[in-house]
Design an enzyme around this catalytic site. Structure first.
Site, PDB file in Angstrom:
ATOM      1  N   ARG A   1      23.076  42.542  40.022  1.00 36.91           N
ATOM      2  CA  ARG A   1      24.308  42.211  39.284  1.00 36.91           C
ATOM      3  C   ARG A   1      24.002  41.373  38.051  1.00 36.91           C
ATOM      4  NH1 ARG A   1      27.266  39.441  43.788  1.00 36.91           N
ATOM      5  NH2 ARG A   1      29.041  39.129  42.412  1.00 36.91           N
TER       6      ARG A   1
ATOM      7  N   ARG B   1      34.141  44.692  31.202  1.00 29.98           N
ATOM      8  CA  ARG B   1      32.745  44.407  31.531  1.00 29.98           C
ATOM      9  C   ARG B   1      31.791  45.239  30.688  1.00 29.98           C
ATOM     10  NH1 ARG B   1      33.643  42.364  36.995  1.00 29.98           N
ATOM     11  NH2 ARG B   1      31.731  41.636  37.954  1.00 29.98           N
TER      12      ARG B   1
ATOM     13  N   ARG C   1      30.321  38.586  51.117  1.00 31.28           N
ATOM     14  CA  ARG C   1      30.443  39.882  50.449  1.00 31.28           C
ATOM     15  C   ARG C   1      29.103  40.607  50.488  1.00 31.28           C
ATOM     16  NH1 ARG C   1      33.395  38.749  44.731  1.00 31.28           N
ATOM     17  NH2 ARG C   1      31.745  40.197  44.131  1.00 31.28           N
TER      18      ARG C   1
ATOM     19  N   ARG D   1      28.747  31.679  48.741  1.00 31.47           N
ATOM     20  CA  ARG D   1      30.162  32.094  48.671  1.00 31.47           C
ATOM     21  C   ARG D   1      30.603  32.726  49.997  1.00 31.47           C
ATOM     22  NH1 ARG D   1      32.336  35.456  43.606  1.00 31.47           N
ATOM     23  NH2 ARG D   1      30.710  36.946  44.167  1.00 31.47           N
TER      24      ARG D   1
ATOM     25  N   LYS E   1      34.849  32.266  37.674  1.00 26.30           N
ATOM     26  CA  LYS E   1      36.006  32.887  37.001  1.00 26.30           C
ATOM     27  C   LYS E   1      37.198  33.007  37.954  1.00 26.30           C
ATOM     28  CE  LYS E   1      33.709  36.688  36.113  1.00 26.30           C
ATOM     29  NZ  LYS E   1      32.424  36.324  36.738  1.00 26.30           N
TER      30      LYS E   1
HETATM   31  P1  ADP Z   1      31.807  38.887  40.438  1.00 27.18           P
HETATM   32  O1  ADP Z   1      32.756  38.165  39.558  1.00 27.18           O
HETATM   33  O2  ADP Z   1      31.308  38.071  41.568  1.00 27.18           O
HETATM   34  O3  ADP Z   1      30.721  39.618  39.717  1.00 27.18           O
HETATM   35  P2  ADP Z   1      33.857  40.940  40.845  1.00 27.18           P
HETATM   36  O4  ADP Z   1      34.714  40.708  42.020  1.00 27.18           O
HETATM   37  O5  ADP Z   1      34.406  40.681  39.501  1.00 27.18           O
HETATM   38  O6  ADP Z   1      32.530  40.111  41.118  1.00 27.18           O
HETATM   39  O7  ADP Z   1      33.298  42.434  40.847  1.00 27.18           O
HETATM   40  C1  ADP Z   1      32.704  42.992  41.984  1.00 27.18           C
HETATM   41  C2  ADP Z   1      32.242  44.397  41.694  1.00 27.18           C
HETATM   42  O8  ADP Z   1      33.357  45.229  41.386  1.00 27.18           O
HETATM   43  C3  ADP Z   1      31.295  44.559  40.496  1.00 27.18           C
HETATM   44  O9  ADP Z   1      29.949  44.292  40.832  1.00 27.18           O
HETATM   45  C4  ADP Z   1      31.528  46.053  40.163  1.00 27.18           C
HETATM   46  O10 ADP Z   1      30.870  46.893  41.101  1.00 27.18           O
HETATM   47  C5  ADP Z   1      33.035  46.202  40.404  1.00 27.18           C
HETATM   48  N1  ADP Z   1      33.799  45.903  39.184  1.00 27.18           N
HETATM   49  C6  ADP Z   1      34.675  44.875  39.005  1.00 27.18           C
HETATM   50  N2  ADP Z   1      35.187  44.893  37.770  1.00 27.18           N
HETATM   51  C7  ADP Z   1      34.631  45.943  37.126  1.00 27.18           C
HETATM   52  C8  ADP Z   1      34.732  46.474  35.809  1.00 27.18           C
HETATM   53  N3  ADP Z   1      35.526  45.911  34.876  1.00 27.18           N
HETATM   54  N4  ADP Z   1      33.999  47.576  35.505  1.00 27.18           N
HETATM   55  C9  ADP Z   1      33.198  48.161  36.404  1.00 27.18           C
HETATM   56  N5  ADP Z   1      33.037  47.702  37.664  1.00 27.18           N
HETATM   57  C10 ADP Z   1      33.738  46.603  38.034  1.00 27.18           C
HETATM   58  P1  ADP Z   2      33.268  34.541  39.970  1.00 23.76           P
HETATM   59  O1  ADP Z   2      34.694  34.964  40.110  1.00 23.76           O
HETATM   60  O2  ADP Z   2      32.908  34.172  38.550  1.00 23.76           O
HETATM   61  O3  ADP Z   2      32.314  35.518  40.559  1.00 23.76           O
HETATM   62  P2  ADP Z   2      33.900  32.519  42.002  1.00 23.76           P
HETATM   63  O4  ADP Z   2      35.132  31.854  41.474  1.00 23.76           O
HETATM   64  O5  ADP Z   2      34.042  33.461  43.134  1.00 23.76           O
HETATM   65  O6  ADP Z   2      33.085  33.179  40.786  1.00 23.76           O
HETATM   66  O7  ADP Z   2      32.880  31.347  42.392  1.00 23.76           O
HETATM   67  C1  ADP Z   2      31.591  31.652  42.967  1.00 23.76           C
HETATM   68  C2  ADP Z   2      31.278  30.618  44.059  1.00 23.76           C
HETATM   69  O8  ADP Z   2      31.093  29.326  43.476  1.00 23.76           O
HETATM   70  C3  ADP Z   2      32.378  30.443  45.108  1.00 23.76           C
HETATM   71  O9  ADP Z   2      31.781  30.219  46.353  1.00 23.76           O
HETATM   72  C4  ADP Z   2      33.157  29.220  44.625  1.00 23.76           C
HETATM   73  O10 ADP Z   2      33.746  28.506  45.719  1.00 23.76           O
HETATM   74  C5  ADP Z   2      32.055  28.388  43.971  1.00 23.76           C
HETATM   75  N1  ADP Z   2      32.516  27.642  42.793  1.00 23.76           N
HETATM   76  C6  ADP Z   2      33.420  28.038  41.855  1.00 23.76           C
HETATM   77  N2  ADP Z   2      33.574  27.096  40.895  1.00 23.76           N
HETATM   78  C7  ADP Z   2      32.720  26.080  41.225  1.00 23.76           C
HETATM   79  C8  ADP Z   2      32.402  24.808  40.614  1.00 23.76           C
HETATM   80  N3  ADP Z   2      32.972  24.427  39.471  1.00 23.76           N
HETATM   81  N4  ADP Z   2      31.466  24.047  41.238  1.00 23.76           N
HETATM   82  C9  ADP Z   2      30.884  24.448  42.387  1.00 23.76           C
HETATM   83  N5  ADP Z   2      31.137  25.615  43.003  1.00 23.76           N
HETATM   84  C10 ADP Z   2      32.055  26.434  42.436  1.00 23.76           C
END
Ligand code: ADP
Ligand code: ADP
Length: 208
Positions: free
Chosen positions: A166, A88, A155, A122, A13
């Site tokens: 998660r 979420r 992270r 990542r 995303k």
């Molecule tokens: P990812 O896309 O890798 O799951 P995010 O960066 O979106 O991670 O979120 C990291 C953390 O931040 C989540 O695991 C949660 O603890 C918190 N968080 C982010 N967005 C929300 C939300 N909309 N509601 C509650 N907690 C959130």
């Molecule tokens: P999210 O925001 O949904 O948690 P990220 O954009 O941070 O996801 O992507 C998670 C991991 O996967 C990162 O290390 C990113 O570089 C990698 N990644 C993202 N898109 C792709 C893809 N299309 N193919 C392979 N790896 C990807």
């Protein structure tokens, strides 16, 4: 264009949000990035949420909703936005519907096995939120941000235990949003399994 990006953690995303934001000149609003910036800056909010993020649990709805409501009043969000990681939960989605009108919800679809591969490789640059992957999108110099030359970090919530939690939290609390937006005819599924350039093309098609 008011967009919501849904999908499991690690689906890509954030990676797509950066590109879409640039393409349409709209802000990329990541609640995760906002929380992490507060943790890094040791603000009151940061102190409140650090343990929650580290464990991979969700920050309470009221806190998160207030933060997003406030962010969407800023001038740069008046011509559109991308919400990455919000809503979420159903209460967050209901609250959002009360203060803004979502145009489309893109649902980034990726199987768990690939999610785990993406999360465990990542690497992020804490200053900017720039994201890399050790195999799929490596930095020019290992463990180093391309732009600033500063070190990359893993992270805390990308450790194995937190990843498992998660995914569980996602299944229970966030996945119901797929049906929520489907029932409002706003949902578009995006196959997130190909390489980033291909996923980006699918996204642009979905938005045209
Ligand atoms: P990812 O896309 O890798 O799951 P995010 O960066 O979106 O991670 O979120 C990291 C953390 O931040 C989540 O695991 C949660 O603890 C918190 N968080 C982010 N967005 C929300 C939300 N909309 N509601 C509650 N907690 C959130
Ligand atoms: P999210 O925001 O949904 O948690 P990220 O954009 O941070 O996801 O992507 C998670 C991991 O996967 C990162 O290390 C990113 O570089 C990698 N990644 C993202 N898109 C792709 C893809 N299309 N193919 C392979 N790896 C990807």
């Amino acid at each position: 264009m008011n967009l919501v990006f849904l999908g499991p953690p690690g689906a890509g995303k954030g990676t797509m949000a950066v590109r879409v934001a640039e393409h349409f000149s709209i802000p990329h609003i990541s609640t995760g990035d906002i929380f992490r910036a507060n943790i890094k800056g040791e603000t009151e909010l940061g102190k409140k949420v650090k343990a929650i993020l580290d464990a991979g649990n969700l920050v309470p709805d009221e806190l998160t909703i207030d933060l997003v409501r406030d962010r969407l009043t800023k001038p740069d969000a008046q011509n559109g936005y991308i919400l990455d990681g919000f809503p979420r939960t159903i209460p967050q989605a209901d609250a959002l519907a009360g203060f803004s009108t979502v145009t489309k919800a893109l649902n980034f679809v990726l199987v768990d096995e690939e999610v785990v591969k993406r999360l465990s490789g990542r690497r992020v640059h804490p200053g900017s939120g720039r994201t890399y992957h050790v195999l799929f999108s490596p930095p020019k110099v290992a463990d180093t941000d391309d732009v600033t030359g500063e070190p990359l970090v893993i992270r805390p919530d990308d450790q194995e235990d937190a990843i498992r939690n998660r995914l569980e939290v996602y299944r229970k609390q966030t996945e119901p949003l797929i049906e929520y937006y489907q029932s409002k005819n706003l949902l578009v599924d995006i196959d997130s399994s190909p390489a980033p350039d291909a996923v980006f093309k699918t996204v642009l098609n979905a938005l045209s």
